[in-house]
Motif scaffolding. Structure first.
Motif, PDB file in Angstrom:
ATOM      1  N   LEU A 180       0.844  -1.192   0.000  1.00 55.32           N
ATOM      2  CA  LEU A 180       0.000   0.000   0.000  1.00 55.32           C
ATOM      3  C   LEU A 180       0.878   1.240   0.000  1.00 55.32           C
ATOM      4  CD1 LEU A 180      -1.473  -2.263   2.096  1.00 55.32           C
ATOM      5  CD2 LEU A 180      -3.289  -0.558   1.849  1.00 55.32           C
ATOM      6  N   ALA A 181       0.556   2.185  -0.878  1.00 59.30           N
ATOM      7  CA  ALA A 181       1.343   3.411  -0.991  1.00 59.30           C
ATOM      8  C   ALA A 181       0.414   4.618  -1.001  1.00 59.30           C
ATOM      9  CB  ALA A 181       2.173   3.397  -2.281  1.00 59.30           C
ATOM     10  N   ALA A 182       0.797   5.630  -0.244  1.00 62.43           N
ATOM     11  CA  ALA A 182       0.027   6.872  -0.239  1.00 62.43           C
ATOM     12  C   ALA A 182       0.144   7.563  -1.597  1.00 62.43           C
ATOM     13  CB  ALA A 182       0.527   7.793   0.870  1.00 62.43           C
ATOM     14  N   VAL A 183      -0.928   8.241  -1.995  1.00 64.52           N
ATOM     15  CA  VAL A 183      -0.956   8.917  -3.298  1.00 64.52           C
ATOM     16  C   VAL A 183      -1.333  10.386  -3.128  1.00 64.52           C
ATOM     17  CG1 VAL A 183      -2.027   9.008  -5.585  1.00 64.52           C
ATOM     18  CG2 VAL A 183      -1.632   6.793  -4.482  1.00 64.52           C
ATOM     19  N   GLY A 184      -0.467  11.250  -3.677  1.00 61.25           N
ATOM     20  CA  GLY A 184      -0.797  12.662  -3.814  1.00 61.25           C
ATOM     21  C   GLY A 184      -0.812  12.951  -5.311  1.00 61.25           C
ATOM     22  N   GLY A 185       0.369  13.265  -5.851  1.00 62.55           N
ATOM     23  CA  GLY A 185       0.487  13.444  -7.298  1.00 62.55           C
ATOM     24  C   GLY A 185       0.855  12.175  -8.031  1.00 62.55           C
ATOM     25  N   GLY A 186       1.273  11.136  -7.281  1.00 64.19           N
ATOM     26  CA  GLY A 186       1.499   9.826  -7.882  1.00 64.19           C
ATOM     27  C   GLY A 186       2.938   9.422  -8.103  1.00 64.19           C
ATOM     28  N   GLY A 187       3.893  10.236  -7.672  1.00 61.08           N
ATOM     29  CA  GLY A 187       5.301   9.895  -7.907  1.00 61.08           C
ATOM     30  C   GLY A 187       5.741   8.632  -7.203  1.00 61.08           C
ATOM     31  N   LEU A 188       5.362   8.480  -5.952  1.00 64.10           N
ATOM     32  CA  LEU A 188       5.763   7.308  -5.175  1.00 64.10           C
ATOM     33  C   LEU A 188       5.157   6.033  -5.734  1.00 64.10           C
ATOM     34  CD1 LEU A 188       7.060   5.921  -2.705  1.00 64.10           C
ATOM     35  CD2 LEU A 188       4.977   6.492  -1.425  1.00 64.10           C
ATOM     36  N   ILE A 189       3.853   6.022  -5.919  1.00 70.42           N
ATOM     37  CA  ILE A 189       3.210   4.782  -6.363  1.00 70.42           C
ATOM     38  C   ILE A 189       3.645   4.423  -7.784  1.00 70.42           C
ATOM     39  CG2 ILE A 189       1.078   5.822  -7.282  1.00 70.42           C
ATOM     40  CD1 ILE A 189      -0.407   3.406  -6.018  1.00 70.42           C
ATOM     41  N   ALA A 190       3.935   5.418  -8.621  1.00 69.09           N
ATOM     42  CA  ALA A 190       4.413   5.130  -9.977  1.00 69.09           C
ATOM     43  C   ALA A 190       5.783   4.465  -9.932  1.00 69.09           C
ATOM     44  CB  ALA A 190       4.467   6.411 -10.806  1.00 69.09           C
ATOM     45  N   GLY A 191       6.686   4.984  -9.096  1.00 73.26           N
ATOM     46  CA  GLY A 191       8.015   4.381  -8.982  1.00 73.26           C
ATOM     47  C   GLY A 191       7.959   2.984  -8.413  1.00 73.26           C
ATOM     48  N   VAL A 192       7.133   2.796  -7.404  1.00 66.81           N
ATOM     49  CA  VAL A 192       6.964   1.481  -6.782  1.00 66.81           C
ATOM     50  C   VAL A 192       6.391   0.484  -7.788  1.00 66.81           C
ATOM     51  CG1 VAL A 192       5.591   0.215  -5.076  1.00 66.81           C
ATOM     52  CG2 VAL A 192       6.766   2.318  -4.413  1.00 66.81           C
ATOM     53  N   ALA A 193       5.357   0.904  -8.524  1.00 66.43           N
ATOM     54  CA  ALA A 193       4.714   0.012  -9.493  1.00 66.43           C
ATOM     55  C   ALA A 193       5.642  -0.318 -10.659  1.00 66.43           C
ATOM     56  CB  ALA A 193       3.427   0.643 -10.005  1.00 66.43           C
ATOM     57  N   ALA A 194       6.429   0.670 -11.106  1.00 66.89           N
ATOM     58  CA  ALA A 194       7.354   0.422 -12.216  1.00 66.89           C
ATOM     59  C   ALA A 194       8.372  -0.645 -11.840  1.00 66.89           C
ATOM     60  CB  ALA A 194       8.069   1.728 -12.596  1.00 66.89           C
ATOM     61  N   TYR A 195       8.842  -0.600 -10.604  1.00 66.80           N
ATOM     62  CA  TYR A 195       9.834  -1.583 -10.154  1.00 66.80           C
ATOM     63  C   TYR A 195       9.200  -2.952  -9.889  1.00 66.80           C
ATOM     64  CZ  TYR A 195      13.398  -3.876  -7.338  1.00 66.80           C
ATOM     65  OH  TYR A 195      14.302  -4.780  -6.839  1.00 66.80           O
ATOM     66  N   LEU A 196       8.171  -2.982  -9.066  1.00 64.87           N
ATOM     67  CA  LEU A 196       7.570  -4.258  -8.692  1.00 64.87           C
ATOM     68  C   LEU A 196       6.882  -4.944  -9.867  1.00 64.87           C
ATOM     69  CD1 LEU A 196       6.049  -3.477  -5.167  1.00 64.87           C
ATOM     70  CD2 LEU A 196       8.132  -4.752  -5.707  1.00 64.87           C
TER      71      LEU A 196
END
Length: 250
Positions: A180-196
């Motif tokens: 689970l990743a917090a979302v504001g503009g989406g930078g964190l979840i995009a990086g996490v999803a790209a890797y995983l």
């Protein structure tokens, strides 16, 4: 589009810059939900947030002529602290735009981390208003705007959180089913999803948004990016009216 190779490249740079923060099993949440729940403790990062990762990597990658001119950013606090810390480390000037609603604690921290290298401008009631002013200023002054989430290098930097999570899980024999990743503009979840998505495609990645600032959920429902008519400020760090273009692609 940002790929897992981009995240790995960012990790090579950042592994000697950021704290590789602990991943701790939370006994209360694990017992409550009948699962092994771990928390990635980015709150003990150098600037108390994962935002340092993306800010440092994006600024580090700028050519020398751009660095000399200085950088500009807009942030409700955490990205600003990452930019301020980076500019103090690299000895380059930064102009940091923050909403007038930013808590004083975050303003004080930006001043602390940036020292003589960071100037602060309080503009607008929301992040989006502050960002518009920052982009205009950067264009007028020929400075580089470091977007808090809609920047491939920022996304790649944030994705290094997932690299550390995955490596820690492998070392400790932990099987990850859900992240689970917090979302504001989406930078964190995009990086996490790209890797995983490449190294552990079985892991389901879930974005968590404040219900009054759910710009990613709205974009998924419309199948395109939309601008929310208003955002709630209770979670000021994720009060973003439109998901980033590049994060939405990922």
């Amino acid at each position: 589009m940002v790929t897992y190779q981009d995240v790995l490249a960012a990790n090579d740079v950042l592994k000697d810059v950021v704290i590789q923060t602990p991943m701790r099993r939370d006994s209360y949440l694990s017992e409550k939900y009948g699962a092994n729940i771990y928390l990635k403790q980015e709150n003990v990062q150098k600037v108390r947030s994962f935002k340092l990762r993306g800010a440092y990597y994006a600024i580090h990658n700028l050519p020398q002529d751009k660095l000399k001119c200085g950088v500009v950013c807009a942030s409700a606090g955490n990205h600003a602290q990452g930019v301020a810390y980076t500019c103090q480390e690299l000895k380059i000037p930064a102009t940091i735009f923050m909403p007038t609603t930013t808590p004083q604690q975050k303003i004080t921290q930006v001043k602390f981390f940036g020292g003589d290298y960071a100037d602060i401008a309080l503009v607008g009631d929301t992040f989006d208003e502050s960002a518009t002013a920052a982009i205009d200023y950067a264009r007028r002054e020929n400075k580089t705007f470091i977007d808090p989430f809609d920047n491939p290098d920022v996304i790649s930097g944030q994705g290094t959180v997932a690299v550390e999570i995955f490596e820690a899980a492998q070392q400790e024999g932990i099987k990850i089913d859900l992240l689970l990743a917090a979302v504001g503009g989406g930078g964190l979840i995009a990086g996490v999803a790209a890797y995983l998505g490449e190294v552990a495609p079985h892991v389901k990645v879930v974005g968590v948004e404040y219900e009054e600032s759910a710009c990613l959920k709205a974009a998924f429902e419309a199948n395109e990016r939309v601008i929310l008519p208003s955002v709630g400020l209770f979670a000021d760090g994720t009060a973003v009216a439109q998901i980033g273009e590049k994060p939405f692609e990922v």
